[in-house]
Motif scaffolding. Structure first.
Motif, PDB file in Angstrom:
ATOM      1  N   THR A  28       7.198 -13.089  -0.665  1.00 11.42           N
ATOM      2  CA  THR A  28       6.068 -12.893   0.246  1.00 11.42           C
ATOM      3  C   THR A  28       6.541 -12.153   1.484  1.00 11.42           C
ATOM      4  O   THR A  28       7.613 -12.444   2.023  1.00 11.42           O
ATOM      5  N   VAL A  29       5.743 -11.207   1.919  1.00 10.07           N
ATOM      6  CA  VAL A  29       6.071 -10.407   3.095  1.00 10.07           C
ATOM      7  C   VAL A  29       5.082 -10.737   4.206  1.00 10.07           C
ATOM      8  O   VAL A  29       3.855 -10.735   4.001  1.00 10.07           O
ATOM      9  N   LEU A  30       5.627 -11.040   5.379  1.00  7.20           N
ATOM     10  CA  LEU A  30       4.803 -11.247   6.567  1.00  7.20           C
ATOM     11  C   LEU A  30       4.837  -9.974   7.387  1.00  7.20           C
ATOM     12  O   LEU A  30       5.891  -9.574   7.900  1.00  7.20           O
ATOM     13  N   LEU A  31       3.677  -9.319   7.485  1.00 11.85           N
ATOM     14  CA  LEU A  31       3.601  -8.069   8.220  1.00 11.85           C
ATOM     15  C   LEU A  31       3.568  -8.321   9.726  1.00 11.85           C
ATOM     16  O   LEU A  31       3.387  -9.453  10.185  1.00 11.85           O
ATOM     17  N   ASN A  32       3.716  -7.237  10.471  1.00 17.26           N
ATOM     18  CA  ASN A  32       3.761  -7.342  11.925  1.00 17.26           C
ATOM     19  C   ASN A  32       2.469  -7.918  12.506  1.00 17.26           C
ATOM     20  O   ASN A  32       2.484  -8.544  13.568  1.00 17.26           O
ATOM     21  N   ASP A  33       1.353  -7.725  11.795  1.00 10.64           N
ATOM     22  CA  ASP A  33       0.073  -8.251  12.292  1.00 10.64           C
ATOM     23  C   ASP A  33      -0.232  -9.636  11.745  1.00 10.64           C
ATOM     24  O   ASP A  33      -1.374 -10.105  11.796  1.00 10.64           O
ATOM     25  N   ASN A  34       0.804 -10.310  11.183  1.00 11.68           N
ATOM     26  CA  ASN A  34       0.736 -11.685  10.679  1.00 11.68           C
ATOM     27  C   ASN A  34      -0.011 -11.824   9.352  1.00 11.68           C
ATOM     28  O   ASN A  34      -0.283 -12.945   8.910  1.00 11.68           O
ATOM     29  N   ARG A  35      -0.297 -10.716   8.678  1.00 11.98           N
ATOM     30  CA  ARG A  35      -0.838 -10.813   7.329  1.00 11.98           C
ATOM     31  C   ARG A  35       0.279 -11.164   6.349  1.00 11.98           C
ATOM     32  O   ARG A  35       1.372 -10.604   6.433  1.00 11.98           O
ATOM     33  N   GLU A  36       0.017 -12.079   5.427  1.00 10.43           N
ATOM     34  CA  GLU A  36       0.962 -12.409   4.363  1.00 10.43           C
ATOM     35  C   GLU A  36       0.536 -11.697   3.081  1.00 10.43           C
ATOM     36  O   GLU A  36      -0.625 -11.792   2.669  1.00 10.43           O
ATOM     37  N   VAL A  37       1.486 -11.004   2.460  1.00  9.43           N
ATOM     38  CA  VAL A  37       1.186 -10.214   1.280  1.00  9.43           C
ATOM     39  C   VAL A  37       2.234 -10.492   0.203  1.00  9.43           C
ATOM     40  O   VAL A  37       3.441 -10.545   0.507  1.00  9.43           O
ATOM     41  N   ALA A  38       1.798 -10.670  -1.025  1.00 12.88           N
ATOM     42  CA  ALA A  38       2.731 -10.829  -2.145  1.00 12.88           C
ATOM     43  C   ALA A  38       3.388  -9.480  -2.428  1.00 12.88           C
ATOM     44  O   ALA A  38       2.707  -8.459  -2.518  1.00 12.88           O
ATOM     45  N   ALA A  39       4.706  -9.479  -2.559  1.00  9.13           N
ATOM     46  CA  ALA A  39       5.460  -8.250  -2.790  1.00  9.13           C
ATOM     47  C   ALA A  39       5.923  -8.175  -4.235  1.00  9.13           C
ATOM     48  O   ALA A  39       6.091  -9.192  -4.913  1.00  9.13           O
ATOM     49  N   GLU A  40       6.166  -6.950  -4.678  1.00  7.38           N
ATOM     50  CA  GLU A  40       6.637  -6.696  -6.042  1.00  7.38           C
ATOM     51  C   GLU A  40       7.982  -5.978  -5.986  1.00  7.38           C
ATOM     52  O   GLU A  40       8.198  -5.111  -5.135  1.00  7.38           O
ATOM     53  N   TYR A  41       8.882  -6.359  -6.880  1.00  9.26           N
ATOM     54  CA  TYR A  41      10.187  -5.698  -6.956  1.00  9.26           C
ATOM     55  C   TYR A  41      10.028  -4.267  -7.467  1.00  9.26           C
ATOM     56  O   TYR A  41       9.303  -4.014  -8.424  1.00  9.26           O
TER      57      TYR A  41
ATOM     58  N   LYS B 145       7.575  -3.406  -2.885  1.00 10.17           N
ATOM     59  CA  LYS B 145       6.353  -2.696  -2.522  1.00 10.17           C
ATOM     60  C   LYS B 145       5.218  -3.702  -2.363  1.00 10.17           C
ATOM     61  O   LYS B 145       5.201  -4.767  -3.000  1.00 10.17           O
ATOM     62  N   VAL B 146       4.286  -3.354  -1.486  1.00 11.15           N
ATOM     63  CA  VAL B 146       3.115  -4.199  -1.247  1.00 11.15           C
ATOM     64  C   VAL B 146       1.868  -3.329  -1.396  1.00 11.15           C
ATOM     65  O   VAL B 146       1.877  -2.140  -1.043  1.00 11.15           O
ATOM     66  N   PRO B 147       0.766  -3.898  -1.909  1.00 11.93           N
ATOM     67  CA  PRO B 147      -0.455  -3.114  -2.138  1.00 11.93           C
ATOM     68  C   PRO B 147      -1.283  -2.967  -0.860  1.00 11.93           C
ATOM     69  O   PRO B 147      -2.478  -3.264  -0.836  1.00 11.93           O
ATOM     70  N   VAL B 148      -0.625  -2.483   0.184  1.00 10.78           N
ATOM     71  CA  VAL B 148      -1.292  -2.263   1.469  1.00 10.78           C
ATOM     72  C   VAL B 148      -1.073  -0.802   1.845  1.00 10.78           C
ATOM     73  O   VAL B 148       0.072  -0.358   1.964  1.00 10.78           O
TER      74      VAL B 148
END
Length: 465
Positions: A124-137, A150-153
């Motif tokens: 899981t990646v926590l972005l600078n704006d505090n959004r949590e996003v599931a990451a893929e290898y 990579k993240v789908p953002v």
């Protein structure tokens, strides 16, 4: 004997002696206002770096699934639960209209199972704006301790790369990341050294030519960027040396030229296409360098040139000392390996060699590891396989069978009449003989029955060891 009150009298005298008159204080304040402008400029520089690069820095959290035995009444069953595994930092280095790519250390996002790297069940990646996003290898490279997620953002702010070959001792740098779970942090320091090797990646044959910094780096900082005062990433914070696990001012970052090269390859191919030129090296002591007419410092000498490689065709010779790669001075094998690994396939490389008391410029075009491995294989075939138990060496050429390239006097091959140039076509149990793998197989046998062509005649010979 000193009087007990004397220290207090001395302290009072010092305070009195250093006290300023009002006009002196005013003058000092005016001077401070003037000279502090430089410090305020540096502080503003750090603030701007945070504003520009901070939005690209992310926190990375890993977890794994564990099976646990549970009880419900009288019934036992196995349940799966998610367990936190660790955390680190990373930064966005590329993005488009659908996806953003994050660079971090492979040790942040990989676990070791039976000495082999394994992916975590969840990242899981926590972005600078505090959004949590599931990451893929996307891919990883153990030799450089780097990995890409990579993240789908879409269109997340990406960093700008610096040229790490331009890093100099004394340069101001900032280390950005998420240390010890306290949240985003920035620490400042200088470049303490370049091209530093610590031995930490020696077990995986890794590349070590670190930028050393005294900017505070702690657990959780791994994978975060080391940033220049121009706001560009000059390194990837990777590890520290410490007696207690906390920062003591000995932090090490992977240079940006190498990191960028690996990151872009992982995105494009899922693996790294490592450029090579086809040499093996040895390090020379300062005393040996002095005898060669060089400054008294450690140097790197070519120990072997693989036939059929760029080094061979480009004119590199055994015994040449490598002084520079693309203008950068070379003092160690790790430094050379990291410099070459930072290059792209088919991009020309300029070497400066030391030969016979003078400098020799050479330009080469690196090729892939696979191409070098093929050249090594062909070179080995040219040398052949020595079958010591039978006293002969076999090679291959463009004709059928295996050719005898050497025969040891008094050994089994010589005793049955084999000589150089004879050709082995068939072995009774193995069948037709085609390549050096057949020779290696025969080397382990106790007895051979061979069909041999000698001076145009076909004969059968039995060899025992």
């Amino acid at each position: 004997m000193l009087h007990p009150l004397r220290p207090f009298l001395l302290a009072a005298w010092v305070l009195t002696a250093t006290a300023m008159e009002p006009d002196q204080r005013a003058a000092a304040r005016a001077e401070l206002a003037q000279v502090s402008q430089a410090a305020q400029t540096l502080s503003r520089t750090f603030e701007l770096i945070h504003e520009i690069v901070g939005p690209s820095v992310v926190s990375i959290h890993t977890s794994r699934n564990e099976e646990v035995l549970m009880r419900q009444g009288h019934r036992l069953f196995v349940a799966t639960r998610e367990v936190d595994a660790g955390e680190g930092s990373g930064f966005i280095f590329a993005s488009d209209g659908e996806t953003s790519w994050i660079l971090t250390n492979s040790h942040v996002v990989l676990q070791t199972e039976d000495t082999r790297p394994a992916k975590f069940d969840r990242v899981t990646v926590l972005l600078n704006d505090n959004r949590e996003v599931a990451a893929e290898y996307v891919g990883y490279d153990l030799a450089t301790d780097l990995a890409v997620l990579k993240v789908p953002v879409p269109a997340l702010p990406a960093i700008t790369w610096a040229d790490s070959d331009g890093a100099r001792v004394g340069d101001w740098v900032l280390a950005l990341g998420y240390p010890l779970g306290v949240g985003y942090s920035a620490t400042a320091g200088i470049v303490s050294a370049t091209d530093r090797s610590t031995g930490i990646y020696q077990g995986v044959g890794g590349f070590e030519s670190f930028i050393q910094t005294d900017a505070s780096i702690n657990r959780g900082n791994s994978g975060g960027p080391l940033v220049t005062v121009a706001g560009a990433v000059v390194g990837v914070n990777a590890n520290i040396i410490s007696p207690n696990g906390a920062s003591v001012g000995l932090g090490f970052a992977i240079p940006s030229n190498l990191a960028r090269r690996v990151a872009e390859d992982l995105v494009a191919h899922g693996h790294v296409n490592r450029p090579q030129i086809g040499v093996s090296l040895e390090e020379l002591s300062p005393d040996v360098a002095l005898t060669l007419g060089l400054p008294q410092r450690q140097t790197v000498r070519v120990a072997e040139v693989v036939p059929g490689t760029p080094a061979d065709s480009g004119g590199v010779r055994r015994g040449d000392v490598i002084l520079a790669v693309n203008g950068g001075r070379i003092l160690s094998m790790q430094q050379f390996r990291a410099r070459v690994a930072s290059l792209r396939l088919e991009a020309k490389i300029d070497l400066v060699l030391w030969r016979d008391g003078g400098e020799v410029p050479v330009q080469l075009t690196p090729v892939s590891q696979e191409a070098i491995a093929e050249a090594v294989r062909k070179a080995a075939e040219g040398r052949g396989v020595t079958m010591r138990n039978f006293g002969m060496t076999l090679g291959v050429d463009d004709k059928p069978g295996l050719v005898v390239t050497a025969v040891a006097p008094g050994e089994a091959a010589a005793l049955v009449g084999l000589s150089e140039g004879d050709r082995l076509l068939l072995e009774r149990d193995l069948g037709e003989l085609d390549d050096l793998d057949d020779a290696r197989t025969m080397a382990g046998q106790r007895e051979l029955v061979l069909q041999v062509v000698q001076k145009g005649r076909s004969v059968w010979l039995r060899l025992r060891r």
